[in-house]
Scaffold this active site. Structure first.
Site, PDB file in Angstrom:
ATOM      1  N   THR A 113      53.116  46.642  24.937  1.00 28.99           N
ATOM      2  CA  THR A 113      52.003  46.561  24.935  1.00 28.99           C
ATOM      3  C   THR A 113      51.148  47.275  23.714  1.00 28.99           C
ATOM      4  O   THR A 113      51.852  47.909  23.059  1.00 28.99           O
ATOM      5  CB  THR A 113      51.134  48.302  26.343  1.00 28.99           C
ATOM      6  OG1 THR A 113      51.198  47.445  27.248  1.00 28.99           O
ATOM      7  CG2 THR A 113      49.786  47.863  25.761  1.00 28.99           C
ATOM      8  N   ASN A 134      50.236  41.988  25.409  1.00 34.48           N
ATOM      9  CA  ASN A 134      50.391  43.075  26.239  1.00 34.48           C
ATOM     10  C   ASN A 134      48.795  43.492  26.217  1.00 34.48           C
ATOM     11  O   ASN A 134      49.684  44.478  24.572  1.00 34.48           O
ATOM     12  CB  ASN A 134      50.969  43.195  27.000  1.00 34.48           C
ATOM     13  CG  ASN A 134      50.607  44.601  28.394  1.00 34.48           C
ATOM     14  OD1 ASN A 134      49.575  45.095  28.577  1.00 34.48           O
ATOM     15  ND2 ASN A 134      51.281  44.503  29.847  1.00 34.48           N
ATOM     16  N   SER A 156      50.278  51.127  33.272  1.00 36.19           N
ATOM     17  CA  SER A 156      51.044  51.989  33.037  1.00 36.19           C
ATOM     18  C   SER A 156      51.199  53.979  33.702  1.00 36.19           C
ATOM     19  O   SER A 156      49.334  54.028  33.238  1.00 36.19           O
ATOM     20  CB  SER A 156      50.648  52.649  31.482  1.00 36.19           C
ATOM     21  OG  SER A 156      52.298  53.298  31.333  1.00 36.19           O
ATOM     22  N   ASN A 174      52.184  56.458  32.460  1.00 35.34           N
ATOM     23  CA  ASN A 174      52.461  57.457  31.327  1.00 35.34           C
ATOM     24  C   ASN A 174      51.056  57.335  29.991  1.00 35.34           C
ATOM     25  O   ASN A 174      51.300  57.871  29.146  1.00 35.34           O
ATOM     26  CB  ASN A 174      53.744  56.677  30.654  1.00 35.34           C
ATOM     27  CG  ASN A 174      54.611  56.315  31.118  1.00 35.34           C
ATOM     28  OD1 ASN A 174      55.371  57.156  31.962  1.00 35.34           O
ATOM     29  ND2 ASN A 174      55.531  55.371  30.998  1.00 35.34           N
ATOM     30  N   THR A 209      54.332  43.561  39.689  1.00 34.74           N
ATOM     31  CA  THR A 209      53.479  44.656  39.482  1.00 34.74           C
ATOM     32  C   THR A 209      54.300  45.699  37.877  1.00 34.74           C
ATOM     33  O   THR A 209      54.927  45.592  37.288  1.00 34.74           O
ATOM     34  CB  THR A 209      53.932  46.667  40.664  1.00 34.74           C
ATOM     35  OG1 THR A 209      54.998  46.073  40.641  1.00 34.74           O
ATOM     36  CG2 THR A 209      53.661  45.090  41.901  1.00 34.74           C
ATOM     37  N   GLY A 258      62.297  44.570  39.424  1.00 33.13           N
ATOM     38  CA  GLY A 258      62.912  44.546  39.863  1.00 33.13           C
ATOM     39  C   GLY A 258      64.488  43.908  40.201  1.00 33.13           C
ATOM     40  O   GLY A 258      65.303  43.429  41.114  1.00 33.13           O
ATOM     41  N   SER A 285      64.107  45.177  33.033  1.00 29.90           N
ATOM     42  CA  SER A 285      65.292  46.490  33.383  1.00 29.90           C
ATOM     43  C   SER A 285      66.353  45.105  33.446  1.00 29.90           C
ATOM     44  O   SER A 285      67.807  45.830  32.876  1.00 29.90           O
ATOM     45  CB  SER A 285      64.951  47.333  34.355  1.00 29.90           C
ATOM     46  OG  SER A 285      63.770  47.720  33.367  1.00 29.90           O
TER      47      SER A 285
END
EC number: 1.3.5.2
Length: 334
Positions: free
Chosen positions: A83, A136, A172, A174, A242, A294, A316
């Protein structure tokens, strides 16, 4: 094979240092011509764009678009960078990235650390990549949430000519109060402003760039209904389902499992896939869905597709499985 040998060394380093080293090694391998993964063509049309295959890189790995060419060599059908925010910012204090290998999970509270939109554009211009590039966009941490629309508009206008599609990140966990933009008048005002500007830019440049929203998995059925209605009202082109979750299910008793931030990796798969399924049932094919969250195997990529996604993204999973995950996912999808 190479990644499985390098992984123990990388996992012995602090996560953020390992991240930087991996990208540096990837850049060097790309320049030497030794890092190129052949992935079968599986053309997929989404948002009016033909993707060479349906497996993309999720935002966050290459925040500033500084490693596009090297990442393209891994065989992705598309790459999403960012982002990005209007002005450079350092993000949250370190440590802010935590591996939970027992659960194949990661917690991050990076906080949109990036070099600013102008630097990202410089990097995109310098890249040789001519494939599908998503950018993004987000808001700066010191921009009040009431003024968030201004930051998104600045980024939209600046990246418009350099993106295949543009993702609006309001999910986000955060950046303080960012997720409040997913609900009520805040979402309506944001989408209304962005859609109006998108159409003006499309006319100005005689080129339409799709607009995509990225949402959190921590949504109620009522949230899904509301967001879906807004997406349809403003004719938003796509939805990424997501981002990371605030839930700690599956990691609460593990080292670093209760660090603050967004949880990604294996534990978010079920939650994000259920959220995807809900959006698919509500939107009934009227808006393109991109499934992320995931994915650590080809079977899980196929499960996202079965839940309603046209495309998928991974991040990830790459850290735990390595670059062969791209190939596995493409082969498993129809």
């Amino acid at each position: 094979m190479l990644y499985s040998l390098a992984r123990p060394m990388l996992f012995s380093l602090a996560p953020e240092r390992a991240h930087e080293l991996t990208l540096s090694m990837l850049d060097k391998a790309h320049k030497l011509g030794i890092m190129r993964q052949t992935v079968e063509a599986k053309p997929t049309t989404c948002m009016g764009i033909e993707f060479p295959n349906p497996v993309g890189l999720a935002a966050g790995l290459d925040k500033n678009g500084a490693h596009i060419d090297a990442l393209a060599g891994l065989g992705f059908g598309f790459i999403e960078i960012g982002t990005i925010t209007p002005h450079p910012q350092s993000g949250n204090p370190k440590p802010r990235l935590f591996r939970i290998p027992e659960a194949k999970a990661i917690i991050n509270r990076m906080g949109f650390n990036n070099d600013g939109v102008d630097k990202l554009i410089e990097n995109v211009k310098a890249s040789k990549f001519r494939g599908i590039l998503g950018i993004n966009i987000g808001k700066n941490a010191d921009t009040p949430v009431e003024k968030a629309v201004d930051d998104y508009l600045i980024c939209l206008e600046k990246v418009y000519n350099y993106a295949s599609y543009i993702t609006v990140n309001i999910s986000s966990p955060n950046t303080k109060n960012l997720r409040s933009l997913q609900s009520g008048d805040a979402l309506t005002e944001l989408l209304q402003a962005l859609k109006a500007r998108q159409l003006e830019l499309a006319e100005q440049y005689n080129h339409y760039v799709p607009l995509v929203l990225k949402v959190a998995p921590d949504l109620t059925a009522e949230d899904v209904e509301f967001i879906s209605a807004q997406l349809l009202d403003f004719k938003i082109d796509g939805l990424i389902v997501t981002n990371t979750t605030l839930s700690r299910e599956g990691v609460e008793n593990l080292p670093y499992g209760n660090e603050s931030g967004g949880l990604s990796g294996a534990p978010v798969f079920e939650k994000s896939t259920e959220c995807l399924r809900l959006f698919a049932q509500t939107l009934k094919g009227q808006i393109s869905l991109i499934g992320v969250g995931g994915i650590l195997s080809g079977e899980q990529a196929a499960a996202k597709q079965q839940a309603g996604a046209t495309l998928v993204q991974i991040y990830s999973g790459l850290i735990y499985t390595g670059p062969t995950l791209v190939k596995q996912c493409v082969e498993a999808m129809t």
